[in-house]
Design an enzyme around this catalytic site. Structure first.
Site: not given
Ligand code: PEP
Ligand code: MG
Length: 594
Positions: A201, A344, A443, A466-467, A514
């Site tokens: 966060h 998404r 991903e 990222n994944d 992305c």
């Protein structure tokens, strides 16, 4: 700024999650740390007075929260307002109040003690509840108890609203939406927290407010006190507490340099990302909140390449309705300065959970019931979102994107449900677009390997590095202990990306990226060499990436890529690319780190 003599200096390294340098004063935010006393009332006649004291503290706490809410309404951060509503409700809850009064009366203890017992009672109840959402609510009760305790002790509940200086750097173990809700955001210039990662966060709030932030510092809270001087370098991930005068000078220079460069870079943001030999890449922004859109546009976003809609579910008590989705998405789609919005579908599970979600504690949530897998199990929740996306498709250009596709069956099932909702809406006479582009996130390594087959099913791909890196290299992306192995330039990752791009182009569909890699200047020419059609990133990274692309050629990047892919290990690839970029863009890559 002058530094007080005699204070100890500390330099700590964490994860820079929002770039820039800031020099400010510490506000140590610790929601659960109050000094309170506990004692027995030695005379029964003191009981009514004690009850009265408790009631007054409740009243005072409610008043403070309402004031806080009013102040917050004047700022742009509105998301966590409802959390304060919850706290106000707890304060007026009859059972909560009566139980505490009962302890005072029956046991003859002071109000603080009674209140602690009430908290313990609720803790016991909540701990036994399986539903993580409900068990997680204990933090709200704790928060409220803390506030009442402070008011009871007569201690001034100092908040960021009260500290007498501007330029506040919030230092905390972690920050929840409830915490940021009580901060005076326009006084804050930076964040430093013990825990957290890129998507925590704090990181998100910091990026959307364009404030430097370093998270994952482990124990910064142990080293600071409110009022200490602090430097937060969100670019390198360094935090300096009570810097020496020469350090301060160096950082003041670095800050000036960064601020000037930022203005300078915005020049590039306004132009398209077209190379000197006229290859153009569409540049998009990744967003988590619609509040980020104006800043995304200023930083040169041409479209939204990834709207992470799961945040709509995370910060609320109930499920978002179709109307909630619709009203939110229309604000993205209505934005005339953006060519399109890629919505998404929600990616819950992994490291992002909703409060309502009944999750069996999974041993390995990153590989568990996450993203599309969760959607295909919770079809009604999924369809609510799909209906809203169809409805906004009538208002502007929308692309839908399905996360974590690992096989053909999943994309087919997602498309079937999308088609089902389309028919339902048409039968209901609702206006929607004739067609909407459908994309699959690539991903999961399996999806990359069968990219040729998946390409037959969709209009475009978006590579989520990222994944993809996490799953290819078997590195939990939220585990700090293995981040040193997280390597976008690993030969296996490069090969997978190249396969995906080539297969997409072979099938005549567009391919975007992305993941964070798209916003990493070091990887920029490698990705250009791959010939991606679009790159979408955290908006603060856009100006730098655009500048590199504008000052490069596709042909040089293809040569660089070929050479980089000829190495058989990540170290050599990185060294080669780093060298090339150092020479090619010395001002970007050869800056001295302080
Ligand atoms: C990714 O995995 O690269 C991605 C963009 O998705 P997220 O970071 O939301 O998982
Ligand atoms: Mg992902």
């Amino acid at each position: 700024m002058t530094v007080e003599q005699g204070k100890k200096t500390f330099v700590l390294k964490g994860i820079g999650v929002s770039p820039g340098v800031v020099i400010g004063k510490v506000y140590r935010f610790d929601p659960l740390d109050a000094q309170v006393s506990f004692y027995k009332l030695n005379d029964e006649s003191l009981i009514p007075h004690e009850v009265e004291r408790f009631r007054n503290a409740l009243k005072e706490s409610t008043k403070q929260l309402v004031e806080l809410q009013e102040n917050l309404k004047k700022t742009k951060v509105t998301e966590p307002l409802y959390i304060i509503d919850v706290h106000v409700l707890v304060l007026s809850d009859k059972k909560f109040i009566n139980r505490t009064i009962k302890y005072i009366r029956r046991l003859g203890v002071n109000a603080e003690w009674a209140l602690r017992m009430t908290l313990d009672h609720y803790k016991q109840i909540f701990e036994g509840v399986e539903d993580v959402y409900i068990s997680g609510r204990i933090s709200d009760v704790q928060y409220v108890v803390q506030r009442v305790l402070r008011n009871l002790s007569g201690e001034k509940h100092e908040t960021v609203w009260d500290v007498g200086y501007d330029g506040v750097v919030i230092v905390s173990h972690d920050l929840s939406p409830a915490d940021t809700a009580q901060m005076k955001l326009d006084k804050i210039v930076g964040f430093a927290t013990d825990s957290g990662g890129r998507t925590s966060h704090t990181a998100i709030v910091a990026r959307s407010m364009e404030l430097p932030a370093v998270v994952g510092l482990d124990n910064v809270t142990r080293f600071v006190r409110t009022g200490d001087d602090i430097i937060v370098d969100g670019t390198s991930g360094l935090v300096v507490v009570n810097p020496y005068p020469d350090m301060l000078k160096r950082y003041e220079e670095k800050k000036r340099h960064y601020d000037d460069a930022k203005d300078e870079y915005l020049k590039y943001a306004r132009l398209p990302a077209e190379t000197m030999d006229h290859y153009q890449i569409g540049i998009g922004s990744n967003i988590e909140f619609i509040e980020e859109i104006p800043s995304a546009i200023t930083h040169g976003a041409e479209h939204i390449g990834l709207y992470r809609t799961e945040f709509l579910y995370i910060y609320r008590d109930d499920l978002p309705s179709e109307e909630d989705h619709f009203n939110n998405y229309r604000q993205v789609v209505d934005e005339k300065n953006l060519a399109w919005a890629t919505i998404r579908t929600f990616d819950l599970g992994g490291d992002k959970f909703t409060k309502y979600q009944k999750k069996d504690k999974e041993l390995n949530p990153q590989m568990g019931l996450r993203a599309i897998r969760f959607c295909l199990k919770e079809i009604e929740i999924f369809k609510t979102q799909l209906r809203a996306i169809w409805r906004v498709s009538a208002l502007g250009r929308v692309k839908i994107l399905f996360p974590m596709i690992s096989g053909i069956e999943e994309i087919r099932e997602a498309k079937r449900l999308l088609e089902e909702t389309r028919r339902e809406l048409l039968e209901e006479g609702v206006t929607i677009a004739d067609r909407m582009e459908i994309g699959a996130m690539i991903e999961v390594p399996a999806a990359a390997v069968i990219a040729d087959q998946l390409a037959q099913e969709v209009d475009y791909f978006s590579i989520g590095t990222n994944d993809l890196i996490q799953y290819t290299l078997a590195i939990d992306r939220s585990n700090e202990r293995v981040t040193y192995l997280y390597e976008p330039l690993h030969p296996a990752v490069l090969r997978l990306i190249k396969t995906v791009v080539d297969q997409a182009h072979h099938a005549n569909i567009r391919v975007a990226m992305c993941g964070e890699m798209a916003g990493d200047p070091l990887c920029c020419l490698i990705l250009l060499g791959m010939q991606l059609d679009e790159m979408s990133m955290n908006h603060l990274a856009i100006p730098r990436i655009k500048r590199i692309l504008q000052q490069s050629t596709l042909s040089e990047s293809r040569e660089l890529l070929m050479k980089a892919m000829s190495f058989n290990n990540a170290l050599e690839v990185r060294a080669y690319v780093q060298n090339y970029m150092n020479e090619r863009f010395p001002d970007e890559f050869q800056k001295k780190e302080t």
